[in-house]
Design an enzyme around this catalytic site. Structure first.
Site, PDB file in Angstrom:
ATOM      1  N   GLU A   1       6.071   0.910  -5.081  1.00  0.00           N
ATOM      2  CA  GLU A   1       7.404   0.278  -5.062  1.00  0.00           C
ATOM      3  C   GLU A   1       7.838  -0.015  -6.484  1.00  0.00           C
ATOM      4  OE1 GLU A   1       7.935  -3.281  -2.668  1.00  0.00           O
ATOM      5  OE2 GLU A   1       6.793  -2.416  -1.012  1.00  0.00           O
TER       6      GLU A   1
ATOM      7  N   ASP B   1       9.908  -9.380   3.818  1.00  0.00           N
ATOM      8  CA  ASP B   1      11.292  -9.294   3.372  1.00  0.00           C
ATOM      9  C   ASP B   1      12.112  -8.299   4.203  1.00  0.00           C
ATOM     10  OD1 ASP B   1      13.470  -9.740   1.612  1.00  0.00           O
ATOM     11  OD2 ASP B   1      12.909  -7.991   0.420  1.00  0.00           O
TER      12      ASP B   1
ATOM     13  N   TYR C   1       7.723  -4.982 -10.116  1.00  0.00           N
ATOM     14  CA  TYR C   1       9.178  -5.130 -10.292  1.00  0.00           C
ATOM     15  C   TYR C   1       9.478  -5.643 -11.691  1.00  0.00           C
ATOM     16  CZ  TYR C   1       9.922  -4.037  -5.421  1.00  0.00           C
ATOM     17  OH  TYR C   1       9.996  -3.363  -4.225  1.00  0.00           O
TER      18      TYR C   1
ATOM     19  N   GLU D   1       0.907  -5.729   0.383  1.00  0.00           N
ATOM     20  CA  GLU D   1       0.849  -6.953  -0.411  1.00  0.00           C
ATOM     21  C   GLU D   1       0.147  -8.117   0.286  1.00  0.00           C
ATOM     22  OE1 GLU D   1       4.732  -7.884  -1.924  1.00  0.00           O
ATOM     23  OE2 GLU D   1       4.806  -6.076  -3.144  1.00  0.00           O
TER      24      GLU D   1
HETATM   25  C1  GCB Z   1       8.069  -6.104  -2.228  1.00  0.00           C
HETATM   26  C2  GCB Z   1       7.827  -5.922  -0.768  1.00  0.00           C
HETATM   27  C3  GCB Z   1       9.065  -5.469  -0.049  1.00  0.00           C
HETATM   28  C4  GCB Z   1      10.289  -6.231  -0.560  1.00  0.00           C
HETATM   29  C5  GCB Z   1      10.461  -5.925  -2.039  1.00  0.00           C
HETATM   30  C6  GCB Z   1      11.626  -6.698  -2.661  1.00  0.00           C
HETATM   31  O1  GCB Z   1       7.159  -6.134  -3.020  1.00  0.00           O
HETATM   32  O2  GCB Z   1       6.750  -5.066  -0.486  1.00  0.00           O
HETATM   33  O3  GCB Z   1       8.887  -5.668   1.328  1.00  0.00           O
HETATM   34  O4  GCB Z   1      11.442  -5.941   0.138  1.00  0.00           O
HETATM   35  O5  GCB Z   1       9.296  -6.286  -2.728  1.00  0.00           O
HETATM   36  O6  GCB Z   1      12.724  -6.172  -2.732  1.00  0.00           O
HETATM   37  O7  GCB Z   1      11.420  -7.846  -3.026  1.00  0.00           O
END
Ligand code: GCB
Length: 658
Positions: A540, A207, A504, A451
């Site tokens: 994250e 991403d 997330y 990941e």
């Molecule tokens: C993740 C990735 C990261 C993305 C992020 C997102 O898990 O490691 O590279 O940018 O999520 O914002 O989706």
């Protein structure tokens, strides 16, 4: 490393891989010294993208044999910078294939005439595959962006009467394949009712925008023909003494003498030694402490190495000075220890990304980012998802910002990416990362991937091998990879020292349901800890936020939603913070450019001018969440400081915010 398993891995590593790979020589950062000169080649280069159908016209017509302008039109291209966003030509922004850079240089006469001088061409990074010609002669090839490579070009420049003009041509291919790191695939779209003949797109599984080009400095430097090729330093502490173990490799001759002196920050010699390896003892040592952990952070000694040698052309000497921070790193079942004290990572994930320069290195941006990190009270970051410029690492050493150094092992999403060719390349990349960054006290852990599809059996074997190899290269640091798999299914977790988790909640799941975060986070931590009994970092978490969007009660994409999501995470983190959770890294420090789509779970246009999960905008202006995080980080800093005392923000100009 305190952990027994690490010792076992370290012992196994060389048996498995010691002879399998092996890089040629060291990769010391170029520096000026009484024996070394540098010539930066940053500035404008001539540039052309090869738009031919097969992208191979440059090779068919041998563009490297003559000045580039002779084979067709060129444009100005700044170095360092990514080439993608510099021109108004949309084809260049999305270009996949070979691009050509060229630059002429005039060399000082001494470099071409003095045969005791060695001239080296060094490229800070070229993403992703590069071929280099000097005066039309094929000189150097390198696979992989984000890491430096170099070639001794003395015999090309020291040929007869004054060939002081040098033409450097560099062809770079940004195509990602199933065996590059990161991997990618080229997809041909063959429905002729929709796509013209030969139409293809490049699919990536990460991403961030696949910026490419000469994104870091290119330079020429000299050494004597017998020279200090590499220095490896490891440090430990015995009561109040620091121990510095050094190992020096010399190339060019076997007839040499080495003298080594360790100087403190006031330039007083505190220890000295001779020979290619040894141990220096520093009584009453000043340790390298992370920023905010101690009132005297980031103390650096200097290791001065002096070489004198006999060559057939007479005596030569070489000097190199390496900054050395004396500190220890260890991991227990529930703690991450720096200098024997529990360390809590309160920091960020970053990207090398800004404005039209893309991933091009930029001093003002670097200094601004470090000022923002200190304003925020951040004590750490992860180099998501590739090694950053060497100058960034040097700043971390000097400022006391702790680094989890990640290699470009990102986007390992498909089963076919876990093959033997990729594994071999991945291990080689880890060798290059460790070779470049091993002496930075700021680097406290290696991350071999972000990941990967670590639920796959093949990924388990692959990760086990890469981790073992990394441990064999550097037994002094813990190794991890960053997971977003299910705790029960993850096949790589058994091999790491620290579990790093991305999640997330209430962003990619249960959209808008902030009230679920605490429960889901607690379940995550408890499951992982129960199974693996290793310290955990929330590597994250975050929410997409468009600066200036407001809504209360909060809705997704607003500044209020980002703040509330962070608050919920913080409540969850605080429950486990003093138990086994040893860190939290926000996603992301600043907004950054991505493709116009996101690959997972389905390829869809969910990116609006890039990823907007930054707490700062791409222009480095704060969103509301930045203030929230700042308050939290300073609070944690004051709770976890050693010996206990209250830290103040080092930003004098921040009175508006306090
Ligand atoms: C993740 C990735 C990261 C993305 C992020 C997102 O898990 O490691 O590279 O940018 O999520 O914002 O989706």
């Amino acid at each position: 490393m305190a952990r027994g398993s690490a010792v076992a891995w370290a012992a196994l590593g060389p048996l498995l891989w010691g002879c399998a790979l092996g890089l040629q020589g060291g990769m010391l950062y170029p520096q000026e010294s009484p024996s070394r000169e540098c010539k930066e080649l940053d500035g404008l280069w001539s540039f052309r993208a090869d738009f031919s159908d097969n992208r191979r016209r440059g090779f068919e017509e041998q563009w490297y044999r003559r000045p580039l302008w002779e084979s067709g039109p060129t444009v100005d291209m700044p170095v360092p910078s990514s080439f993608n966003d510099i021109s108004q030509d949309w084809r260049l922004r999305h270009f996949v294939g070979w691009v050509w850079y060229e630059r002429e240089v005039i060399l000082p006469e001494r470099w071409t005439q003095d045969l005791r001088t060695r001239v080296v061409l060094r490229i800070g990074s070229a993403h992703s595959y590069a071929i280099v010609w000097v005066n039309g002669v094929d000189t150097l090839e390198h696979e992989g962006g984000y890491l430096p490579f170099e070639a001794d070009i003395s015999n090309l420049v020291q040929v007869g009467p004054l060939p002081s003009r040098l033409r450097i041509t560099i062809a770079i291919n940004n195509t990602l394949t199933p065996t590059t790191l990161p991997p990618g695939t080229i997809q041909y779209l063959t429905d002729t009712s929709k796509y013209p003949k030969g139409y293809f797109v490049q699919n990536t599984y990460f991403d961030f925008f696949n910026y490419a080009g000469l994104q870091r400095s290119v330079l020429l430097y000299t050494t004597p023909t017998t020279y200090i090729d590499d220095i490896t330093v490891t440090t430990s502490v015995e009561q109040d003494s620091g121990l510095v173990n050094y190992q020096i490799s010399v190339k060019g001759s076997n007839l040499f003498k080495l003298e080594v002196r360790l100087l403190d920050a006031e330039n007083k010699v505190v220890a000295n030694g001779t020979g290619t390896q040894g141990q220096l003892k520093v009584p009453g040592v000043s340790l390298w402490w992370p920023y905010l952990m101690h009132e005297r952070p980031a103390y650096l000694y200097s290791l001065e190495v002096q070489l004198t040698a006999q060559t057939s052309l007479g005596p030569v000497s070489d000097f190199y000075t390496l900054p050395v921070g004396i500190r220890t790193v260890a991991v227990t079942k529930s703690q991450f220890l720096i200098n024997g004290k529990p360390f809590y990572f309160h920091g960020v994930n970053k990207h090398e990304d800004a404005d039209i320069r893309g991933k091009g290195f930029d001093w003002p941006l670097l200094v601004k980012d470090f000022n923002l990190l200190r304003w925020l009270g951040a004590n750490a970051f992860r180099t998501s998802h590739y090694p950053y410029a060497e100058e960034v690492m040097q700043m971390c050493d000097r400022y006391g910002i702790v680094v989890i150094d990640e290699c470009p092992g990102v986007g390992l999403a498909l089963p076919q990416f876990f093959n033997n060719v990729s594994l071999h390349h991945h291990m080689q990349v880890m060798e290059e990362v460790v070779r470049r960054d091993k002496n930075h006290p700021a680097v406290v852990m290696w991350s071999v991937a972000n990941e990967p599809a670590s639920h796959l059996e093949s990924a388990g074997y692959y990760l086990k091998m890469v981790i073992a190899h990394t441990k064999s290269l550097d037994p002094s640091r813990p190794v991890t990879f960053v997971s977003n798999s299910n705790y029960a299914a993850d096949k790589g977790a058994p091999y790491v020292d620290v579990i790093c988790l991305n999640s997330y909640y209430s962003w990619y799941h249960d959209y808008g349901h902030l009230e679920l975060i605490q429960l889901q986070l607690a379940t995550q931590f408890e499951n992982w800890y129960k199974k693996y009994q290793k310290p955990i970092i929330q590597s994250e978490y975050g929410a997409e936020t468009i600066a200036g969007f407001h809504q209360d009660p909060p809705l997704m994409f607003t500044e209020e939603y980002q703040k509330s999501l962070l608050e919920q995470y913080h409540l969850g983190l605080d429950q486990k913070r003093r138990k086994y959770v040893v860190g939290e890294l926000i996603w992301n420090f600043a907004d950054f450019m991505t493709e116009q789509w996101k690959d997972r779970p389905l390829k869809a246009p969910t990116r609006v001018l890039g990823n907007k999960k930054g707490i700062f905008t791409r222009q480095r202006q704060p969103k509301s969440a930045a203030f929230l995080l700042r308050e939290r980080y300073w609070k944690i800093a004051n709770e976890t400081r050693y010996p206990h005392s209250v830290a103040k923000s080092q930003c004098l100009e921040n009175s508006l915010f306090t």
